[in-house]
Design an enzyme around this catalytic site. Sequence first.
Site, mmCIF file in Angstrom:
data_model
loop_
_atom_site.group_PDB
_atom_site.id
_atom_site.type_symbol
_atom_site.label_atom_id
_atom_site.label_comp_id
_atom_site.label_asym_id
_atom_site.label_seq_id
_atom_site.Cartn_x
_atom_site.Cartn_y
_atom_site.Cartn_z
ATOM 1 N N CYS A 79 0.841 -1.203 0.000
ATOM 2 C CA CYS A 79 0.000 0.000 0.000
ATOM 3 C C CYS A 79 0.879 1.258 0.000
ATOM 4 O O CYS A 79 1.516 1.540 -1.004
ATOM 5 C CB CYS A 79 -1.003 -0.051 1.139
ATOM 6 N N HIS A 172 -3.204 -4.977 1.772
ATOM 7 C CA HIS A 172 -2.556 -5.236 3.070
ATOM 8 C C HIS A 172 -2.553 -6.726 3.424
ATOM 9 O O HIS A 172 -3.392 -7.170 4.210
ATOM 10 C CB HIS A 172 -3.322 -4.488 4.165
ATOM 11 N N GLU A 174 -0.763 -8.207 5.447
ATOM 12 C CA GLU A 174 -0.441 -8.413 6.874
ATOM 13 C C GLU A 174 -1.690 -8.327 7.746
ATOM 14 O O GLU A 174 -1.643 -8.660 8.924
ATOM 15 C CB GLU A 174 0.625 -7.397 7.320
#
Length: 193
Positions: A79, A172, A174
Amino acid sequence: MKKIGVLVQQGAFVEHIAVLRRLEVEAFPVRLAGELEGLDGIIIPGGESSSIGKLIQEYELVEPVRRLAEQGFPIMGTCAGMILLARRASGLNPEPLGVMDIDVRRNAFGRQVDSFETDLDIPAIGEPPFPAVFIRAPYIERAGDGVEILAQLPHGIGVAARQGSMVALAFHPELTNDLRLHSYFLDIVCGER
Ligand code: GLN
């Protein structure tokens, strides 16, 4: 054991460190240029690209990271991290690092769909589709010849790319329990991809 650094100036760095530890990799926060030494790869997290950009200037990380990228060092940007890797990024001050031959549009999905989650086909990691979380995300407007587009939304909108040992993701990974894109990056770090 491989050593991966995560830039911790701003943004979602804690989550990346947690994922790396789940993958049994040594994860190190990187604040200062000296902390880049001895690492096998780094991650530039999501957050606010203008803030991260200013902070990495203040912490004098810009030139060291550029030099690493030029040497083929593995870097993954998610991002805002993707925005910072780009050659050009719409409306970004300071300038991005410019190490990947992509131009990106920031906040590209407009207000209504500012944030969304979608199942994304990523042939490089196979089935099933990846649960991609987009938060005020950018997309790739242009990619040079040396860039492999890893994933597209409908209408051919590029949202993941690889160039050499660098990986840029508009979303994202994560923030999900799916570790395959971090594993993909670690395979690059290990020279297995
Ligand atoms: N909109 C942010 C920017 O332009 C990126 C958002 C994110 O990293 N989730 O920097």
